[in-house]
Design a protein around this motif. Structure first.
Motif, PDB file in Angstrom:
ATOM      1  N   MET A 184       7.408  -0.053   3.166  1.00 31.92           N
ATOM      2  CA  MET A 184       7.385   1.164   3.496  1.00 31.92           C
ATOM      3  C   MET A 184       7.979   2.460   2.430  1.00 31.92           C
ATOM      4  SD  MET A 184       5.668   1.264   6.211  1.00 31.92           S
ATOM      5  CE  MET A 184       5.654   2.987   6.762  1.00 31.92           C
TER       6      MET A 184
ATOM      7  N   ALA B 273       0.813  -1.223   0.145  1.00 32.13           N
ATOM      8  CA  ALA B 273       0.062  -0.091   0.107  1.00 32.13           C
ATOM      9  C   ALA B 273       1.075   1.247   0.020  1.00 32.13           C
ATOM     10  CB  ALA B 273      -0.933  -0.089   1.311  1.00 32.13           C
ATOM     11  N   PRO B 274       1.943   1.141   0.868  1.00 29.99           N
ATOM     12  CA  PRO B 274       2.544   2.778   0.864  1.00 29.99           C
ATOM     13  C   PRO B 274       3.350   3.018  -0.507  1.00 29.99           C
ATOM     14  CG  PRO B 274       2.999   1.413   2.688  1.00 29.99           C
ATOM     15  CD  PRO B 274       2.478   0.307   2.053  1.00 29.99           C
ATOM     16  N   VAL B 275       3.636   2.040  -1.278  1.00 31.70           N
ATOM     17  CA  VAL B 275       4.582   2.316  -2.318  1.00 31.70           C
ATOM     18  C   VAL B 275       3.877   1.798  -3.859  1.00 31.70           C
ATOM     19  CG1 VAL B 275       6.642   1.867  -0.976  1.00 31.70           C
ATOM     20  CG2 VAL B 275       5.617  -0.190  -2.051  1.00 31.70           C
TER      21      VAL B 275
END
Ligand code: SF4
Ligand code: SF4
Ligand SMILES: [Mg+2]
Ligand SMILES: [Mg+2]
Ligand SMILES: [Mg+2]
Ligand SMILES: [Mg+2]
Ligand SMILES: [Mg+2]
Ligand SMILES: [Mg+2]
Ligand SMILES: [Mg+2]
Ligand SMILES: [Mg+2]
Ligand SMILES: [Mg+2]
Ligand SMILES: [Mg+2]
Lengths: 96, 339, 381, 339, 381, 96
Positions: free
Chosen positions: F57, F34-36
């Motif tokens: 992350m 999700a973050p990347v």
């Protein structure tokens, strides 16, 4: 098997909730007196009751028990007499 | 230094906490010889020509861990000594492996260890090596102890169930079912209270006394799990004889009878932890019985029956009431019968 | 043990056995043409085998083992429902030890416990209630099982739970009644019974009059009996006496425990808490009208069937009773038409370890008792 | 006959079900000598003058019960053989006590027992006596096995940590931490997957080969719980020497390194089940190393450090990066460090 | 290991150490009058000790170990609240292993687990959510702990739970932020620091600009650093370069991982799920304004504080922060005024087995690191 | 310690939920991208990311890494030259 066993009421553990201690051959268990109590629970101290799944289901009628036992004892004594006679007879026959 | 009052997983992790626990709670009391990974042992009796080494093991899982008449440690020492003794072996050394549930009280451990050490000393046996493991909460039931015993069977001694002959007399050293009944009451989930105590006892000295008085003893068994019924069935099967016992002479405490009546149980199947049954030729029976009765752990000894030629492999009981019934192995576990 | 040991005296037994033999002879009873007396209650069956009475009485007397073991007659479907409830998360399922081994379609409660269900044996429904008090985050279910002897204890416990407002306690009710199956047996055209030994502990609750129909409508003697061996032998003699005298009455051998009209407190508690089901299934006997009890709507909060949506009327529940297992002769044994060892499954497919039919399940079942006390195998040798 | 697919309490109750389980699952495979309560044993090596008996015990509680590279039974046999072997004893006999949780699969038991029998046979050891207990659901974690080993230490052999001298060389027989890392991954609660296998192996034959090639071996330890760090600290303490190891030469698999990085763990503290560390005089180090490397269970052997005079009782490591650090005993259990 | 092993090359290290030494000499730094550089992050503290950097760098450089270990600064009261929640029936309490040993007034989570609480270690909040999916009858609580590095993962997990409508999952939020305590340290009149090593993993989320105030308002250099030993040494050198050149700027040594402006997805998730608390307690530092995060009311269904009624504002909660343990010098150590071995408790009352103060609790605490890697004891010999 | 570790995205396990498998030295773990993630998750196959508590992350910037490494390598080579010179010097002095 509706396992029921005669136990003696030896203590009242919680009078308000009609709980007492019943003893069977030295084994103690808390039981409910609800089915058998009429007056004060303490009145049942020393009485014998038929114990089943933690309840005193029925008070044992000592007189009725004695009556039944007496009848059986009479039978037994009659039997012993008979047996003694039979043994005597056998002994006589054996000696003959 | 051990500061914790309860065992945590750290005490099994292989680090300092474990070292502290082992040193302060276990080795300080057992005082094993040396601190290597294995005990190194010598005994002149082992090298006598014809001597044999005897080895036995048992896991102990009793609930509650402490109970009237003993605790898991006492049973663990006595049980393994007894398994050696009933084979005619003189017990020499014990190992003790502990599986401890996270949260177990250190004070409880200390009591169990002290009880083991005392029992071992009284029996003339050394606890020479051990182990501790800690498992997470819920992964064990407080504490399990496994003991293994090594002993020596003197040359010429050969007790074996297969040697029992028809006519041999069956003797027990005391009342039956005390342990099973005491434990059942002590567990508390049936809310029964009694003054019963487990019969838990080491029978090594008793066996030596009996063997001295009655060297012809054929075989002995400790009647632990499955009770007298299991021990007799096993012996009947191994020897190919029938065994007949007499309900009227079975030593049984009133409270054991009472508990069995309340719960619909049969005392022949209740466990014992200090009760053995042995078979002797009839001519040695009085000497064997007297030798037992002369010791406290045999004070309640009684002749309970004999081996027969009829119905090989079968155990039967003459009932109090004059009938006969088969005493079979237990099927499944014995459950309270109530309704 | 007072009120027990006295009733085990072998000398008195010999006298009773002699009188029974004399009566049997007098009635012309033989092994081939015996007088058949049904002991209704499993407790009596157990005592008969434990003391070897079947082998001690005159060979013209045959004991027929009746349907009075609540464990034996528990149908598969109800065991399955127990397990369904017991396996719900958060449930502590409590039962008498007796019921642990009874097989359902998914095995027994022992098997369910081994799979992880939280199942505990208790001695009393009061102990289950105490568990509920101590485990407020769990639902404690008590498996109510038994005849009229046991039913009042469950009723009194439910009343206590209601009084105290204990919300996490309920009963899975399987209580059944003795008279109804007896009527079914008597109505069977193949019926071969000559008299009955009545269950003393049931009568201590309901009294002796619920059996009046046996004597009045069917003309069979019945003696309500205690559980010690002398009680049983005396009762057999009393039945034989009635037969010899051409009478059929309800008699009470167990007067030391059984009041003629039963126990009023227990009867009131049962009437308050329970109502009759239209019918209930008995293993080996099928559905019997009005033979089971259920919890009244007023106590629905303590009714596990209502709480969990299981049991009679639950969606998906098969309407027809479970057919007997293939090769099982329980029906014939329970109605006195066959002896256990005559069943082709006895000791082969069917043993106490792997019971096929109802009567091998409980140690009070006739087949299990035959097996355990060696009657059958000793006879076979 | 045993019909059940899962163990129930009946299988521990002392009745027929227990007898069936024991006979069909255990004794049919282990084939112990005789069926008495104790094994009766003889071995000529035990009566050689100067020979000593070695005895050791360990409880095994591994989760999962089966894992890549082994199972609880294999470890239970190997671990106890290793505890005998590192003392220079030739392993002779094992006992095996099983504590089984209600619900345990019979098929799993059979696999564990087969694995034990195979491992014992390969190691030339006999499983001579045993015990089974069954505990209720939730009272144990599937299956615990306690083994006790008896072996013989030939006359004149004396391995002891106290004999290590400064200058002695430390050798391990293979990569470190495989077992601990494999188990951590196999447990599944951290959802890590690897191709790692436990190093679980019996090292009796390896020790005999090393002792033949390098009879001067001072001491050996199997580096189980607490890892290499615990074994070295224990040895440093017993011998009163310092121990210095070199991070650059420690045999470590890439995946073990990876797992340690992910979870913030130190591989020196990870458990092994087939890894020993031994100390030899420097002149015998090449022979000892070669003897190890000649066997499969020593193929990854390496010299990792040496005993020193400085800092007695202390273990230090030369770091890869050129620094030095103390390698202490673990404090508490090693927990994953993440946040 | 790619992107890790390359940054452990001893040859490059020697070069960096030589340059650092030259710079230190040039700046006149000595053991008695050192240049004091605070590594804020516990991960950096750990790396310094693991690789022995404190003993390798020039004696004129002193590392001061900052408050950047979320485990060390967790106050007793929050541990107590964890245990309070974990001991509720039906709760599965999940946590990173790091927090298991932290002492509260009633002991640690390890002790609570030993007493029977269902406490499980997980690697990820996603694993806690998965446990909730698989245990619908339990409430699964995740102990949200950590700085801005970890905060987004918890926020993203809460968003996922909300999307899927998972009702039995909640977070006990203890997330804290790095910049605020740094400001407190810098505002301390006893402040002795010459520069900072910034936590690279925090900046990978928030970027480097939240540290601008350190350079701009307080005139101190700060270099955001990676976690390998060469990263750290290079960062030290960059701090020294700034000092030597009379500059104070925020520089980024860890550009391979840290984008200047951080990670937008993570920042958005944090903004969506969390809001700042008015203040939050740090062990050893006391209450710090706006230094902690709490779950917004929109996500109250996932807030364990709301669900269980514990935490700030709960009835009976003491308002004042916990006083430091008697004889504990953590405050002085954490602000760089004292070295761990100088604390009178170090190694006596306070060891990793029985930590007295915050810094002995986690292996990233300065005192624990000193102890574990023997810096202290070796020095004492 | 905000333990973060470089891992390679080796598989997409659940594209809809942005879940992938990351590998660190042969150890695999499912992580959230999700973050990347920006485009399709598959685009990240083979990329390295900083993994922390089950999330990718930050993507690792290979160029930046190479730049940092090159600088460090240059330093290292300079150091080796210096060390060689010092060794030579020492040797010369030793011989002298
Ligand atoms: S032997 Fe089994 S199947 Fe046959 S009647 Fe008896 S219980 Fe039924
Ligand atoms: S030694 Fe203990 S008390 Fe002293 S500063 Fe460190 S953590 Fe605090
Ligand atoms: Mg044994
Ligand atoms: Mg034994
Ligand atoms: Mg035994
Ligand atoms: Mg050990
Ligand atoms: Mg006894
Ligand atoms: Mg060992
Ligand atoms: Mg070992
Ligand atoms: Mg070892
Ligand atoms: Mg055994
Ligand atoms: Mg290895």
């Amino acid at each position: 098997m509706c396992l029921g066993i005669p136990g003696q009421i030896v203590a009242i553990s919680d009078a308000a909730r009609l709980m007492a201690v019943a003893e069977v051959s030295g084994v103690r268990r808390e039981v409910s007196l609800a089915p058998v109590v009429e007056g004060a629970p303490e009145d049942l101290l020393g009485r014998w009751a038929l114990i089943h799944v933690g309840f005193a289901m029925s008070l044992i009628d000592a007189e009725e028990a004695a009556r039944t036992l007496a009848a059986l004892r009479d039978l037994g004594e009659a039997q012993e007499t008979l047996e003694a006679m039979a043994a005597g007879q056998a002994a006589l026959e054996g000696r003959a | 230094m051990l500061r914790d009052t309860h065992v945590t997983l750290a005490h099994g992790g292989g680090g300092q906490a474990m070292r502290d626990l082992i040193e302060e709670v276990f080795t300080a009391v057992f005082a094993p010889p040396g601190m290597e990974d294995q005990a190194r042992l010598e005994d002149p009796r082992l090298t006598v020509p014809g001597a044999r080494l005897a080895m036995t093991t048992d896991g102990f899982v009793v609930t509650p861990i402490e109970f009237p008449g003993g605790d898991i440690g006492k049973i663990a020492v006595c049980g393994t000594i007894n398994d050696l003794a009933v084979g005619g072996a003189e017990p020499l050394w014990l190992s003790a492996a502990f599986i401890i549930e996270e949260g177990c009280e250190v004070a409880l451990l200390r009591r169990v260890v002290a009880s083991m050490a005392a029992e071992a000393q009284a029996a003339g046996v050394r606890i020479v090596t051990g182990d501790t493991k800690v498992v997470g909460r819920g992964a064990a039931d407080g504490l399990f102890v496994t003991t293994t015993g090594v002993g020596v069977i003197p040359p010429g001694r050969d007790l074996a169930a297969g040697r029992i002959r028809p006519g041999d007399v069956a003797i027990v050293n005391g009342p039956l079912g005390d342990h099973g009944a005491a434990i059942l009451a002590a567990r508390g989930d049936l809310a029964l209270s009694t003054d019963l105590r487990s019969d838990c006892a080491a029978l090594g000295h008793l066996m030596e006394a009996v063997l001295a008085a009655a060297p012809g003893v054929r075989a002995a068994r400790d009647a632990t799990r499955g009770g007298l019924a299991a021990a007799l069935n096993e012996m009947a099967g191994a020897a190919g004889v029938g065994i007949e016992i007499d309900e009227a002479v079975l030593p049984l405490r009133a409270e054991v009878r009472g508990l069995c009546e309340i719960l619909g149980l049969d005392p022949l199947y209740l466990a014992n932890e200090g009760t053995l049954v042995l078979f002797v030729p009839p001519e040695e029976a009085p000497a064997a019985l007297a030798a037992m009765q002369a010791r406290p752990e045999g004070a309640g000894a009684a002749i309970i029956g004999r081996a027969t030629e009829t119905r090989p492999g079968r155990v039967e009981m003459q009932t109090l009431f004059g009938g006969r019934r088969i005493v079979d192995m237990l099927v499944g576990e014995q459950l309270p019968r109530i309704c | 043990m007072k009120y027990a040991a006295e009733f085990r005296d072998p000398t008195a037994a010999r006298a009773l056995l002699a009188r029974i033999a004399a009566r049997a002879e007098g009635l012309g009873a033989t092994r081939a043409r015996p007088i058949r007396i049904m002991e209704i209650c499993g407790g009596h069956t157990h005592a008969i085998f434990r003391y070897g009475l079947d082998r001690l009485v005159h060979e013209g007397i045959e004991f027929i083992h009746g349907p009075g073991c609540p464990v034996c007659v528990l149908p598969m479907a109800r065991v399955d429902e127990c397990i369904e409830i017991a396996e719900r998360p958060g449930v502590i399922f409590t039962t008498f030890g007796d019921a642990m081994r009874v097989p359902g379609r998914r095995g027994s409660l022992i098997a369910a416990r081994a799979r992880g269900a939280d199942i505990r044996m208790v001695y009393s429904p009061l102990d289950a209630l105490e568990l509920a008090r101590r485990n407020p985050a769990h639902e404690v279910v008590f498996f109510g099982l038994g005849f009229e002897t046991t039913t009042p204890s469950t009723a009194l416990t439910i009343q206590a739970a209601a009084r105290e407002g204990i919300g996490n306690f309920s009963v899975f009710c399987n209580h059944i009644t003795v008279p109804e199956p007896i009527r079914v047996l008597l109505e069977d055209p193949h019926m071969v019974l000559d008299g009955f030994i009545g269950p003393g502990h049931v009568s201590m609750v309901i009294g002796i009059h619920p059996y009046d129909f046996i004597a009045q409508d069917f003309g069979k003697p019945i003696v309500v009996a205690g559980f010690e061996p002398l009680d049983l032998l005396q009762s057999v003699l009393m039945v034989l006496d009635q037969i010899a005298e051409g009478r059929a009455a309800v008699e009470n051998q167990y007067a030391r425990v059984v009041p003629e009209r039963g126990n009023p407190v227990s009867l009131a508690a049962m009437a308050d808490v329970y109502e009759r089901r239209p019918s209930f299934e008995w293993r080996g006997l099928g559905e019997i009208d009005a033979s089971g009890l259920r919890i009244r709507p007023a106590y629905a909060a303590f009714d596990a069937e209502a709480k969990f949506g299981v049991g009679y009327g639950a969606p998906g529940r098969p309407a027809a009773p479970e057919p007997e297992a293939e090769g099982c002769a329980c029906g014939a044994v329970m109605t006195g038409r066959m002896k256990p060892p005559a069943c082709p499954a006895f000791g082969r497919g069917c043993t106490p370890e792997t019971p096929l039919g109802a009567l091998m399940v409980s140690s009070e079942g006739a087949c299990a008792a035959y097996w355990q006390y060696g009657g059958a195998r000793a006879a076979a040798e």
